[in-house]
Design a protein around this motif. Sequence first.
Motif, mmCIF file in Angstrom:
data_model
loop_
_atom_site.group_PDB
_atom_site.id
_atom_site.type_symbol
_atom_site.label_atom_id
_atom_site.label_comp_id
_atom_site.label_asym_id
_atom_site.label_seq_id
_atom_site.Cartn_x
_atom_site.Cartn_y
_atom_site.Cartn_z
ATOM 1 N N TYR A 70 -75.382 -10.083 -11.711
ATOM 2 C CA TYR A 70 -76.621 -10.208 -12.462
ATOM 3 C C TYR A 70 -76.307 -10.746 -13.850
ATOM 4 O O TYR A 70 -75.243 -10.490 -14.399
ATOM 5 C CB TYR A 70 -77.306 -8.843 -12.642
ATOM 6 C CG TYR A 70 -77.969 -8.273 -11.426
ATOM 7 C CD1 TYR A 70 -77.254 -7.530 -10.498
ATOM 8 C CD2 TYR A 70 -79.339 -8.452 -11.216
ATOM 9 C CE1 TYR A 70 -77.875 -6.993 -9.384
ATOM 10 C CE2 TYR A 70 -79.968 -7.908 -10.111
ATOM 11 C CZ TYR A 70 -79.224 -7.177 -9.199
ATOM 12 O OH TYR A 70 -79.845 -6.639 -8.102
ATOM 13 N N GLN A 106 -77.968 -10.656 -17.747
ATOM 14 C CA GLN A 106 -78.992 -10.153 -18.658
ATOM 15 C C GLN A 106 -78.958 -11.026 -19.903
ATOM 16 O O GLN A 106 -78.014 -10.972 -20.688
ATOM 17 C CB GLN A 106 -78.767 -8.692 -19.038
ATOM 18 C CG GLN A 106 -79.917 -8.138 -19.867
ATOM 19 C CD GLN A 106 -79.701 -6.694 -20.281
ATOM 20 O OE1 GLN A 106 -78.583 -6.228 -20.445
ATOM 21 N NE2 GLN A 106 -80.787 -5.968 -20.455
ATOM 22 N N LYS A 125 -83.448 -12.298 -23.604
ATOM 23 C CA LYS A 125 -84.783 -11.732 -23.405
ATOM 24 C C LYS A 125 -84.726 -10.416 -22.629
ATOM 25 O O LYS A 125 -85.758 -9.834 -22.309
ATOM 26 C CB LYS A 125 -85.682 -12.727 -22.675
ATOM 27 C CG LYS A 125 -85.970 -13.960 -23.497
ATOM 28 C CD LYS A 125 -86.885 -14.899 -22.758
ATOM 29 C CE LYS A 125 -87.153 -16.148 -23.591
ATOM 30 N NZ LYS A 125 -87.946 -17.149 -22.853
ATOM 31 N N LYS A 126 -83.532 -9.972 -22.317
ATOM 32 C CA LYS A 126 -83.281 -8.660 -21.708
ATOM 33 C C LYS A 126 -83.616 -8.569 -20.221
ATOM 34 O O LYS A 126 -83.525 -7.501 -19.641
ATOM 35 C CB LYS A 126 -84.021 -7.535 -22.460
ATOM 36 C CG LYS A 126 -83.663 -7.472 -23.932
ATOM 37 C CD LYS A 126 -82.191 -7.257 -24.127
ATOM 38 C CE LYS A 126 -81.834 -7.154 -25.601
ATOM 39 N NZ LYS A 126 -80.381 -7.154 -25.817
ATOM 40 N N PHE A 127 -84.039 -9.690 -19.597
ATOM 41 C CA PHE A 127 -84.259 -9.632 -18.155
ATOM 42 C C PHE A 127 -82.931 -9.536 -17.424
ATOM 43 O O PHE A 127 -81.972 -10.211 -17.774
ATOM 44 C CB PHE A 127 -84.984 -10.891 -17.669
ATOM 45 C CG PHE A 127 -86.456 -10.874 -17.889
ATOM 46 C CD1 PHE A 127 -87.039 -11.664 -18.850
ATOM 47 C CD2 PHE A 127 -87.272 -10.041 -17.128
ATOM 48 C CE1 PHE A 127 -88.404 -11.646 -19.056
ATOM 49 C CE2 PHE A 127 -88.630 -10.015 -17.329
ATOM 50 C CZ PHE A 127 -89.200 -10.822 -18.287
ATOM 51 N N LEU A 128 -82.912 -8.692 -16.397
ATOM 52 C CA LEU A 128 -81.764 -8.611 -15.493
ATOM 53 C C LEU A 128 -82.088 -9.487 -14.298
ATOM 54 O O LEU A 128 -82.976 -9.170 -13.507
ATOM 55 C CB LEU A 128 -81.573 -7.175 -15.001
ATOM 56 C CG LEU A 128 -80.549 -6.307 -15.681
ATOM 57 C CD1 LEU A 128 -80.719 -4.870 -15.256
ATOM 58 C CD2 LEU A 128 -79.127 -6.775 -15.392
ATOM 59 N N PHE A 144 -73.543 -8.379 -15.304
ATOM 60 C CA PHE A 144 -73.324 -7.114 -14.616
ATOM 61 C C PHE A 144 -72.978 -7.370 -13.156
ATOM 62 O O PHE A 144 -73.645 -8.149 -12.468
ATOM 63 C CB PHE A 144 -74.587 -6.242 -14.655
ATOM 64 C CG PHE A 144 -74.891 -5.664 -16.003
ATOM 65 C CD1 PHE A 144 -75.843 -6.252 -16.824
ATOM 66 C CD2 PHE A 144 -74.241 -4.529 -16.443
ATOM 67 C CE1 PHE A 144 -76.137 -5.726 -18.062
ATOM 68 C CE2 PHE A 144 -74.528 -3.985 -17.689
ATOM 69 C CZ PHE A 144 -75.465 -4.589 -18.504
#
Lengths: 112, 113
Positions: free
Chosen positions: B35, B37, B40-43, B90
């Motif tokens: 993943y 991130q 913009k903090k989107f996973l 991640f």
Amino acid sequence: DQQVKQNSPSLSVQEGRISILNCDYTNSMFDYFLWYKKYPAEGPTFLISISSIKDKNEDGRFTVFLNKSAKHLSLHIVPSQPGDSAVYFCAAKPPGNTPLVFGKGTRLSVIA
Amino acid sequence: DTAVSQTPKYLVTQMGNDKSIKCEQNLGHDTMYWYKQDSKKFLKIMFSYNNKELIINETVPNRFSPKSPDKAHLNLHINSLELGDSAVYFCASSKQANSYEQYFGPGTRLTVT
């Protein structure tokens, strides 16, 4: 095209009170929903989940509610503790070998 | 006895370089994921492997190449790094490809200067 939305970037709650984190989704094919908790400099850890055929799942201080007609779920933490301060991600999964879809997260601060 | 581990935890490098991030899980899971991130903090899912076979390949530049030497390892190699590649990456694993619960590693913060 955000299929999973967490519209509150942050939330502050006093210790001992209830924390309510909200999540909305657009894809009616999602059949499972999860909440993950993330501390700084760590990976997300699984917290609680709910199947789309249920409307409530409880695990200790944590309860997840699902309203399919509104395409909305919420995580309730009662009572809130300072150690609950973290970023909470809502995630949803369609059936099959498909990936989880995550929201942007809500930062919860529990104030002693 | 960390369940999902990643190395390195931090990576600072210059544009144009090639770098790799390694991931290992000791949970006996069949499926592993990468993943990203972003700021913009989107996973967002990048890749998924099931028993060493690629099963999910989202819209990712082909400068990113995953490799799974065995089902306990999933490495990510990135060629010709760009500023926009700066993010936290991640690794995660799950029992099977259709499992709901995934276990995440601690993340690798990549900074491209």
